[in-house]
Design an enzyme around this catalytic site. Structure first.
Site, PDB file in Angstrom:
ATOM      1  N   ASP A  91      29.803  10.349  45.267  1.00  0.00           N
ATOM      2  CA  ASP A  91      30.190   9.418  46.323  1.00  0.00           C
ATOM      3  C   ASP A  91      30.838  10.237  47.453  1.00  0.00           C
ATOM      4  O   ASP A  91      31.317  11.348  47.218  1.00  0.00           O
ATOM      5  CB  ASP A  91      31.194   8.424  45.707  1.00  0.00           C
ATOM      6  CG  ASP A  91      31.918   7.613  46.743  1.00  0.00           C
ATOM      7  OD1 ASP A  91      31.247   7.037  47.609  1.00  0.00           O
ATOM      8  OD2 ASP A  91      33.165   7.556  46.698  1.00  0.00           O
ATOM      9  N   ASP A  93      33.028   8.705  50.561  1.00  0.00           N
ATOM     10  CA  ASP A  93      34.327   8.245  51.082  1.00  0.00           C
ATOM     11  C   ASP A  93      35.392   8.204  49.984  1.00  0.00           C
ATOM     12  O   ASP A  93      35.174   7.635  48.914  1.00  0.00           O
ATOM     13  CB  ASP A  93      34.177   6.847  51.699  1.00  0.00           C
ATOM     14  CG  ASP A  93      33.303   6.863  52.936  1.00  0.00           C
ATOM     15  OD1 ASP A  93      33.824   7.094  54.027  1.00  0.00           O
ATOM     16  OD2 ASP A  93      32.080   6.674  52.791  1.00  0.00           O
TER      17      ASP A  93
HETATM   18 MG   LIG Z   1      34.379   6.063  47.673  1.00  0.00          MG
END
Ligand SMILES: [Mg+2]
Length: 300
Positions: A91, A93
């Site tokens: 991932d 962010d």
């Molecule tokens: Mg995230």
């Protein structure tokens, strides 16, 4: 079945020392554990400790109870397991970078508080990701395209350990993929900066230089899981040979399917459901989990 326990601390907060490891070993022995070899991966930051005679869940419970608020991460593996993974699916962010890009973009529109509240609820699993993304983009309609460059230059920073994680795995033959529910403008740049081989994200639509919407279909939880399956197939490996990492509810499906699935400084619902969690260490913790030593790290 004997286990190997990887203990990791963040050296900014604390150190692993022999007295702490001795206290932890005593706690395990009191419950019937037989302590074996201690092997430093990177003293005084990370070590592997062997323990037989206890189930993995019990080892974790005993150690977490003994550690209390001490900032030390605990991950339990089967002894002798090949821990090095051939695929990293990460991932972006709040995992590979320190911020949520959409919240920072919203700051340019004076709507950070409003947008960040929705982001927080979506990452906790309280909202459907795709609906929450459309809602936040609608709030930012009309945002000038120049806000993307301003956000990237002014707000986006790699998480400590990101480059070491990606570059060390790549140098050892692994493929690294950044898979984000965020936006391609950022994933393209972050992927290049950290050394990922590929990236997937959502695409923002601008008209006359102003934000109009987000392209469908939106890349959410199921699309992240699909990306894990797809890249495993492309590289001819099984999901058990993959490492997936993330912090939000939309990462949980891929984290639960990957052979090494790690909740990284994650929302409670994600940390509770993942087999491994890193709450204190930086991203280099993911290298220690794979048995890499500090001296193996590829650093800038
Ligand atoms: Mg995230």
């Amino acid at each position: 079945m004997p286990h190997t326990i990887t203990l990791i601390c963040n050296p900014a907060n604390t150190v692993l020392d022999t007295s702490l490891i001795s206290d932890l070993s005593d706690a395990l022995e009191r419950e019937g554990g037989q302590i074996g070899r201690l092997e430093w991966l990177d003293g005084p930051i990370a070590a592997d400790l062997e323990c037989a005679g206890l189930q993995a869940d019990m080892i974790e419970d005993i150690l977490r109870d003994k550690l209390g608020d001490d900032p030390v991460d605990v991950v339990v593996h089967l002894a002798g397991e090949d821990r090095r993974r051939k695929l990293l699916v990460a991932d972006m962010d709040s995992t590979i970078i320190t911020v949520e890009c959409l919240d920072e973009l919203a700051d340019f529109a004076g709507k950070k508080t409003e947008v960040a509240a929705i982001t927080e609820r979506a990452m906790r699993g309280e909202l459907v990701f795709e609906d929450a993304l459309r809602e936040r983009i609608a709030l930012l309609a009309g945002l000038p395209e120049s806000a993307l460059a301003g956000t990237y230059a002014g707000r986006v920073r790699l998480m400590p350990g990101a480059r070491e994680l990606v570059r060390t795995m790549a140098a050892n033959g692994a493929h690294a993929v950044l898979v984000s529910g965020g936006f391609s403008y950022f994933t393209e740049r972050v992927a290049a900066d950290a050394g990922f081989h590929a990236e997937r994200a959502n695409r923002l639509i601008f008209e006359n230089g102003l934000l109009k919407g987000v392209a469908e279909p939106i890349l959410g939880r199921e699309a992240k899981l699909a990306a894990l399956h797809e890249f495993c197939a492309v590289h001819g490996i099984s999901e058990s040979q993959a490492l997936a990492i993330g912090d939000g509810a939309n990462d949980l499906a891929m984290i639960q399917v990957a052979g090494m699935g790690v909740a990284f400084h994650a929302k409670p619902v994600v940390a509770a459901a993942a087999r491994a969690r890193i709450d204190y260490g930086d991203l280099t913790a993911l290298l220690y989990l794979q048995g890499y030593r500090g001296g193996d790290f590829v650093r800038d």
